[in-house]
Write a protein that holds these residues in place. Structure first.
Motif, PDB file in Angstrom:
ATOM      1  N   VAL A   1      -0.516 -18.078 -19.798  1.00 43.17           N
ATOM      2  CA  VAL A   1      -1.831 -18.069 -20.458  1.00 43.17           C
ATOM      3  C   VAL A   1      -2.852 -18.769 -19.556  1.00 43.17           C
ATOM      4  N   ASP A   2      -2.421 -19.804 -18.872  1.00 41.18           N
ATOM      5  CA  ASP A   2      -3.315 -20.479 -17.929  1.00 41.18           C
ATOM      6  C   ASP A   2      -3.754 -19.490 -16.826  1.00 41.18           C
ATOM      7  N   ILE A   3      -2.802 -18.727 -16.309  1.00 35.21           N
ATOM      8  CA  ILE A   3      -3.147 -17.715 -15.294  1.00 35.21           C
ATOM      9  C   ILE A   3      -4.170 -16.732 -15.876  1.00 35.21           C
ATOM     10  N   ILE A   4      -3.847 -16.218 -17.062  1.00 38.74           N
ATOM     11  CA  ILE A   4      -4.745 -15.242 -17.702  1.00 38.74           C
ATOM     12  C   ILE A   4      -6.125 -15.854 -17.905  1.00 38.74           C
ATOM     13  N   SER A   5      -6.148 -17.084 -18.379  1.00 34.32           N
ATOM     14  CA  SER A   5      -7.436 -17.733 -18.627  1.00 34.32           C
ATOM     15  C   SER A   5      -8.240 -17.903 -17.344  1.00 34.32           C
ATOM     16  N   HIS A   6      -7.566 -18.299 -16.265  1.00 30.76           N
ATOM     17  CA  HIS A   6      -8.283 -18.428 -14.992  1.00 30.76           C
ATOM     18  C   HIS A   6      -8.980 -17.117 -14.633  1.00 30.76           C
ATOM     19  N   ILE A   7      -8.295 -16.025 -14.895  1.00 26.54           N
ATOM     20  CA  ILE A   7      -8.891 -14.736 -14.513  1.00 26.54           C
ATOM     21  C   ILE A   7     -10.012 -14.360 -15.481  1.00 26.54           C
ATOM     22  N   LEU A   8      -9.783 -14.586 -16.777  1.00 28.96           N
ATOM     23  CA  LEU A   8     -10.843 -14.253 -17.744  1.00 28.96           C
ATOM     24  C   LEU A   8     -12.109 -15.057 -17.465  1.00 28.96           C
ATOM     25  N   GLU A   9     -11.937 -16.300 -17.031  1.00 31.89           N
ATOM     26  CA  GLU A   9     -13.113 -17.136 -16.738  1.00 31.89           C
ATOM     27  C   GLU A   9     -13.903 -16.565 -15.548  1.00 31.89           C
ATOM     28  N   GLN A  10     -13.200 -15.829 -14.674  1.00 30.71           N
ATOM     29  CA  GLN A  10     -13.887 -15.200 -13.535  1.00 30.71           C
ATOM     30  C   GLN A  10     -14.376 -13.800 -13.869  1.00 30.71           C
ATOM     31  N   TYR A  11     -13.925 -13.280 -14.997  1.00 30.01           N
ATOM     32  CA  TYR A  11     -14.202 -11.884 -15.385  1.00 30.01           C
ATOM     33  C   TYR A  11     -15.385 -11.809 -16.345  1.00 30.01           C
ATOM     34  N   PHE A  12     -15.451 -12.774 -17.250  1.00 27.13           N
ATOM     35  CA  PHE A  12     -16.582 -12.830 -18.181  1.00 27.13           C
ATOM     36  C   PHE A  12     -17.664 -13.707 -17.566  1.00 27.13           C
ATOM     37  N   VAL A  13     -18.443 -13.098 -16.688  1.00 26.77           N
ATOM     38  CA  VAL A  13     -19.442 -13.840 -15.911  1.00 26.77           C
ATOM     39  C   VAL A  13     -20.743 -13.063 -15.899  1.00 26.77           C
ATOM     40  N   PRO A  14     -21.836 -13.726 -15.538  1.00 25.83           N
ATOM     41  CA  PRO A  14     -23.130 -13.042 -15.545  1.00 25.83           C
ATOM     42  C   PRO A  14     -23.191 -11.843 -14.587  1.00 25.83           C
ATOM     43  N   TYR A  15     -22.444 -11.935 -13.475  1.00 27.57           N
ATOM     44  CA  TYR A  15     -22.409 -10.785 -12.575  1.00 27.57           C
ATOM     45  C   TYR A  15     -21.090 -10.810 -11.800  1.00 27.57           C
ATOM     46  N   SER A  16     -20.498  -9.648 -11.627  1.00 24.11           N
ATOM     47  CA  SER A  16     -19.328  -9.533 -10.747  1.00 24.11           C
ATOM     48  C   SER A  16     -19.359  -8.171 -10.071  1.00 24.11           C
ATOM     49  N   PRO A  17     -18.955  -8.123  -8.799  1.00 22.34           N
ATOM     50  CA  PRO A  17     -18.881  -6.813  -8.141  1.00 22.34           C
ATOM     51  C   PRO A  17     -17.728  -6.005  -8.743  1.00 22.34           C
ATOM     52  N   PHE A  18     -17.833  -4.705  -8.672  1.00 22.80           N
ATOM     53  CA  PHE A  18     -16.778  -3.811  -9.158  1.00 22.80           C
ATOM     54  C   PHE A  18     -15.432  -4.191  -8.542  1.00 22.80           C
ATOM     55  N   LEU A  19     -15.453  -4.494  -7.235  1.00 17.41           N
ATOM     56  CA  LEU A  19     -14.215  -4.853  -6.532  1.00 17.41           C
ATOM     57  C   LEU A  19     -13.557  -6.078  -7.169  1.00 17.41           C
ATOM     58  N   ALA A  20     -14.363  -7.083  -7.497  1.00 14.57           N
ATOM     59  CA  ALA A  20     -13.821  -8.290  -8.130  1.00 14.57           C
ATOM     60  C   ALA A  20     -13.228  -7.944  -9.500  1.00 14.57           C
ATOM     61  N   ASP A  21     -13.933  -7.117 -10.257  1.00 22.75           N
ATOM     62  CA  ASP A  21     -13.398  -6.712 -11.567  1.00 22.75           C
ATOM     63  C   ASP A  21     -12.036  -6.056 -11.410  1.00 22.75           C
ATOM     64  N   LYS A  22     -11.955  -5.148 -10.444  1.00 19.13           N
ATOM     65  CA  LYS A  22     -10.696  -4.407 -10.272  1.00 19.13           C
ATOM     66  C   LYS A  22      -9.561  -5.355  -9.845  1.00 19.13           C
ATOM     67  N   LEU A  23      -9.865  -6.303  -8.968  1.00 21.64           N
ATOM     68  CA  LEU A  23      -8.830  -7.255  -8.535  1.00 21.64           C
ATOM     69  C   LEU A  23      -8.378  -8.115  -9.717  1.00 21.64           C
ATOM     70  N   CYS A  24      -9.341  -8.565 -10.512  1.00 21.16           N
ATOM     71  CA  CYS A  24      -8.987  -9.366 -11.696  1.00 21.16           C
ATOM     72  C   CYS A  24      -8.117  -8.555 -12.653  1.00 21.16           C
ATOM     73  N   GLU A  25      -8.519  -7.321 -12.907  1.00 23.06           N
ATOM     74  CA  GLU A  25      -7.741  -6.473 -13.822  1.00 23.06           C
ATOM     75  C   GLU A  25      -6.323  -6.256 -13.282  1.00 23.06           C
ATOM     76  N   ALA A  26      -6.212  -6.120 -11.959  1.00 19.16           N
ATOM     77  CA  ALA A  26      -4.902  -5.905 -11.333  1.00 19.16           C
ATOM     78  C   ALA A  26      -3.953  -7.055 -11.666  1.00 19.16           C
ATOM     79  N   VAL A  27      -4.453  -8.272 -11.543  1.00 16.83           N
ATOM     80  CA  VAL A  27      -3.580  -9.427 -11.778  1.00 16.83           C
ATOM     81  C   VAL A  27      -3.334  -9.612 -13.280  1.00 16.83           C
TER      82      VAL A  27
END
Lengths: 390, 390
Positions: free
Chosen positions: B191-217
């Motif tokens: 859950v800590d891993i998941i949370s780290h990624i969600l904190e980087q995913y729910f942000v004011p702006y992210s590039p498509f590439l970052a979204d895809k990498l986050c979703e991958a993990v």
């Protein structure tokens, strides 16, 4: 998962205006700089002037005219300059060819043998000059890895060299420097990115995580490449392609995978030994035929599964279809995509015939370790693939 | 894309038997080692003996008993040992708490002020002892980043500290060391891993590439966590979780994004200031309520789009549904997943009431910069979220 070791210790500065960090980064290593660049493009976009102005307090020596598929002659010239002027830092401003040339210069300066012998005999580097790069083309990923590839026309060869010592200390990636890259070169560069990932994706074993990371970057390139071609000054598109290029070849996407050979690169490098084809164009032509060749009636479940994953997760093909159908469709869509970019899709269009296929096939098997590839290829396989490329 | 700087220069050794590299890695920095570890788990699995045997030629001093949510008292004890024995390398063998404790020890040894003051006043580290880690829990990612978090019970606070100097020089990641981690701790860590990624995913702006990498993990963790719980010795599952944990918090997944605050971590750390809740369990409880709170009737198009992307790409929800429906379903599926892992899903179940919500809310806004988060939160918002957690 396979065991791995990894350390990606290049200092990355990404984005607008990051060039301002250049003096401080160079200063860490010395005052005497060999500036390596290619034709006039960095002058046209004003980057040459920017660099020279920023480095007013440094002693700059120049090696220019580095060509695509960089030649061993440029390396030798650079080594001579480094020795003559006791160069302390090599600064590469350009694309992958310029960076690769700079990398080999930095190692060969300390090698007692000729630079080509160092590459051909894989003589281990004991020391190398620090390398700093300013990237102007999203393609090879050389700005973020520890390898370099050099061509030797007199021997009709193009060979790679690897060493942790030639990994750039710092790379400055400003997407604006790629605004003037032509549609053709943008497309070819992105095919190189795509090919790097496919070579890590079609492997004997990969962890799910690696597959997902590879698919993430593939989808990004497929989405943003047409945008960058349509609007060359689209910062967002140029940026995503640039960062995609950097992570596509430094290993991070496929850690834990079992990678045995880069099949299409192995064949394409031999093409470059004889002809000055644009690397990415050669890769596009070969990749499609390689795919069709290995997806034959003997293709086992593992091969079908790989292609089906690729089709479903990268090209959004309906997962309810038969694996073989998905696999074929995935190749068709890849080819359609390459064609839509205006890339010539046959060797004939490039004026290349089958004169050297025999030697090229032998060498690619030998230097590319193709006998150990995901689908092992011998000389005859490679000749067949090359003939399909005509 | 946003500008960024990045250098992830920890030497990673991943896989079975990689512990054999330990002596050579330590030798680079010296002979006098502070071995930091927690309770008895590394003794139970034989790792303690392995390490001691490998380091026969080194002078080892020990700091043991480091607790989850590592306490400042352990840090002070470690600092004392480092100074007394002129320690040259800090070796952390354990999970994130042990590594975080080692990191602060390594910096505070050279700080003139007390370790807690160093953290609280963000006193910049001028020097730090080199840190080497051997990981035994897939969770925080501390083995591959430059931060650490320490609790101070006497002040009811848990605060973070960042410095490039405390980034581990080397991290040894052998998934076998996590075979004996309990189902509960495995789930909490993930859950800590998941949370780290969600904190980087729910942000004011992210590039498509970052979204895809986050979703991958995210997809990888969701796929392999149940497998690791079902069969604790599933090397493949443990391996993918371990590498996922390492890349989830070192920034690589979200380079180019605009990240303004880690909302759920900001709130959870305050919980840890008062209670010894398992970090990942606190995060699971808070994350679901935080999601439901920000997906309210005022949620704008950007918020809906984020949740819909999350639902479609991570949870495979039908993209033809209305965005709001997808968004709500994505939260339901996240909650269902957490529940299926046996994680208690309310503070009440943990025996926590609302006694300290006021102070916790004030501090989380202050130290977590929640006013600047993707969806800005003030003290009242946080109190409401915490009440939803009861």
């Amino acid at each position: 998962m396979e065991n791995f070791q990894f350390n990606s210790n290049t200092q990355i500065f990404f984005g607008k205006g990051q060039i301002s960090n250049l003096p401080n980064e160079i200063k860490k290593y010395g005052k005497k700089v060999l500036l390596v660049y290619g034709g006039g493009s960095i002058k046209k976009i004003g980057l040459y002037d920017t660099v020279i102005n920023l480095l007013k307090d440094f002693e700059i020596h120049e090696l220019n005219g580095v060509k695509p598929n960089p030649k061993i002659e440029s390396v030798r010239e650079g080594v001579k300059l480094c020795r003559e002027h006791s160069i302390e830092v090599v600064l590469a401003v350009g694309g992958g060819s310029v960076i690769d040339c700079a990398k080999i210069i930095s190692a060969a300066t300390f090698c007692k043998e000729d630079a080509w012998d160092m590459i051909k005999k894989s003589i281990k580097t004991e020391t190398a000059l620090p390398i700093i790069t300013v990237l102007t083309l999203s393609a090879t990923g050389s700005e973020y890895d520890a390898g370099a590839i050099i061509a030797n026309k007199s021997e009709n060869e193009k060979l790679g060299y690897e060493s942790e010592l030639i990994r750039p200390k710092t790379s400055i990636l400003d997407p604006e420097y790629t605004f003037t890259v032509s549609a053709y070169q943008t497309a070819a560069g992105s095919v190189d990115i795509i090919s790097h990932i496919l070579e890590q994706y079609f492997v004997p074993y990969s962890p799910f995580l690696a597959d997902k990371l590879c698919e993430a970057v593939l989808k990004t390139v497929i989405k943003y490449l047409p945008k960058a071609i349509e609007n060359p000054k689209d910062y967002e598109a140029r940026g995503q392609l640039m960062w995609a290029s950097s992570i596509a070849d430094n290993g991070i996407l496929s850690l834990g995978s079992r990678i045995t050979a880069f099949s299409c690169h192995g064949i394409e490098h031999e093409l470059n030994g004889y002809y000055d084809t644009t690397h990415g164009v050669g890769l596009a032509i070969i990749t499609i035929r390689w795919m069709r060749y290995i997806l034959n009636e003997k293709a086992n479940e593992e091969i079908l599964k790989r292609f089906a994953n690729y089709g479903i997760n990268v090209w959004d093909i309906d997962s309810n279809l038969e694996k073989l159908e998905i696999s074929k469709k995935s190749i068709d869509l890849t080819e359609k995509f390459f064609k839509s970019l205006g890339i010539p899709m046959s060797l004939t269009e490039l004026g290349i015939g089958e004169e050297h296929f025999e030697e090229m096939a032998s060498n690619s098997v030998k230097y590319g370790f193709l006998e150990y590839a995901f689908v092992p290829l011998d000389k005859n396989d490679v000749i067949k693939i090359l003939k399909m490329c005509l």
